[in-house]
Design a protein around this motif. Sequence first.
Motif, short mmCIF file in Angstrom:
data_model
loop_
_atom_site.label_atom_id
_atom_site.label_comp_id
_atom_site.label_asym_id
_atom_site.label_seq_id
_atom_site.Cartn_x
_atom_site.Cartn_y
_atom_site.Cartn_z
N ALA A 217 0.84 -1.20 0.00
CA ALA A 217 0.00 0.00 0.00
C ALA A 217 0.87 1.25 0.00
O ALA A 217 1.75 1.40 0.85
CB ALA A 217 -0.90 -0.01 1.22
N ALA A 218 0.63 2.13 -0.97
CA ALA A 218 1.41 3.35 -1.08
C ALA A 218 0.50 4.53 -0.79
O ALA A 218 0.05 5.24 -1.70
CB ALA A 218 2.03 3.47 -2.48
N ALA B 13 0.65 11.00 2.32
CA ALA B 13 0.86 11.43 3.70
C ALA B 13 -0.49 11.65 4.38
O ALA B 13 -0.70 11.28 5.54
CB ALA B 13 1.70 12.70 3.74
N ARG B 14 -1.42 12.26 3.63
CA ARG B 14 -2.75 12.49 4.20
C ARG B 14 -3.48 11.15 4.41
O ARG B 14 -4.18 10.96 5.39
CB ARG B 14 -3.54 13.39 3.24
CG ARG B 14 -4.92 13.74 3.72
CD ARG B 14 -5.51 14.83 2.83
NE ARG B 14 -6.91 15.06 3.14
CZ ARG B 14 -7.91 14.37 2.62
NH1 ARG B 14 -7.65 13.40 1.76
NH2 ARG B 14 -9.15 14.62 2.95
N GLY B 15 -3.31 10.22 3.47
CA GLY B 15 -3.94 8.91 3.61
C GLY B 15 -3.42 8.15 4.82
O GLY B 15 -4.18 7.49 5.52
N LYS B 16 -2.11 8.27 5.05
CA LYS B 16 -1.54 7.61 6.22
C LYS B 16 -2.10 8.20 7.52
O LYS B 16 -2.38 7.49 8.48
CB LYS B 16 -0.02 7.74 6.20
CG LYS B 16 0.65 6.92 5.10
CD LYS B 16 2.15 7.18 5.06
CE LYS B 16 2.80 6.41 3.92
NZ LYS B 16 4.25 6.72 3.81
#
Length: 476
Positions: A91-92, A95-98
Amino acid sequence: MLSPDQTRQSAVFDHLRQSILTGTLPAGGRLPPSRALARELGVARQTIVLAYERLAAEGYVRGRIGSGTYVAGDLPDQVPAPAEPPRFAAAALSARGKRLAATQATATARDPALGLLLAGGLPAPDLFPIKDWARCANRVLKPLAGELASYPPPQGLLVLREQIAAHLAATRGLVADPGCIVVTAGTQQALRTAADLLLDPGDPAWVEDPGYIAGRGALLVAGAELMPVPSDADGMDVATAEAIQPRARLALVAPSHATPLGGAMPIARRLALLDWARRQNAWILEDDCDSEFRWEGKPLPPLASLDKAGHVIYCGTFSKTLAPALRIGFAIVPPPLVPAFVRARTLMDRGTGAFTQATLAEFMRAGLLSPHIRRMRTEYARRRAALLEAIERTVRLGTPMAAPGGLHMVLRLDDALDEAAAARACRTRDLAVSPLAAYYAGPPRMKGLVIGFAATPTPLAGEVARRLDAALSSLG
């Protein structure tokens, strides 16, 4: 209910459709004549004729005049060929998704196998007015049928917004223009929409500590820098908040009933909060989700009713008064922000389901909501008193802190107990409690368990208290 002929017709259709999709009846193959198949299956010929007509209407077969009925060469759907299991790449996330994936949404993941005994903040499923709701749904379905092929208005159905405005005026003393009400999928979406519109990444925001977990999460995923402000018996300490960060862009508060300790802001703190928002040109998100259920003192007016400068966005929900699964909440937005809120709702999900909105509007128009809330308030008061009495009599290693409002309370634990272990021990006994630590954005200031009483029927209070005592005693 289906008649026997309709049941047979569906069975014949399903069997023939499956035979076509699996190749048992190949493309171009001729189906048996309807009379012959009816004799073979022992059904009326009309049953076969109707099944063939349905197959033709859905594109599985084609009739040839004078020749018969044949399997279509280009089927509307196909049984997919077996495929190799996919090989997923790592999964890549952005930054906001993390940040979003790491943001806590609830105190603990809810186990579907776990019951609702002591589940904090949830209404009682056995008190949902299912017959009245079903009648309202039937009444609105036919008039609404013509609108089901289009998207609902992103601001929400006008008839529902009018009913919400009338309800708030009658029950909360809050005058709201239906044109300033935006219907949302619960309070959570109202808070998230406000955060997206009013905060830039890195903007500081005050949050109650302890406080509403999902609301805090809505600010986090919008990029806010959270400023935990101590919340006590009088709710958020505004003086401390100004000392921590006077230039915060936004404050998330529940002035009538702070989660989970139940503190309510007195008039002095409310006025101080409004004065800060005016001076700093900041925003206040008022979460008023538990206002209908107050057990001590008089109902408290909303903060929004004191707002004369347009800095408060009032957020409400029907999750506590009716059911969380309906996913209907609302925000009362200052007039200059309404177009932006409506546009954000359009971009987010194209609006809340029109059928549920219309059913709720009819439920309210028929005068069914207020009596339902009164019945719930009476029953919840009984359940609260029964559980409090049972815990005080039975549980030896915890002290209940009875909040003056809301659908839950906190069981304060002895400092020697491991809070997380206590929550796990309770869950092995089918008690859906939550650790108090999860509600703190900063370091916890005391140990406890958040326990609900609304979904715990009065006759079970004694048994629940015994299980709770056994769970805590097992830790010693």
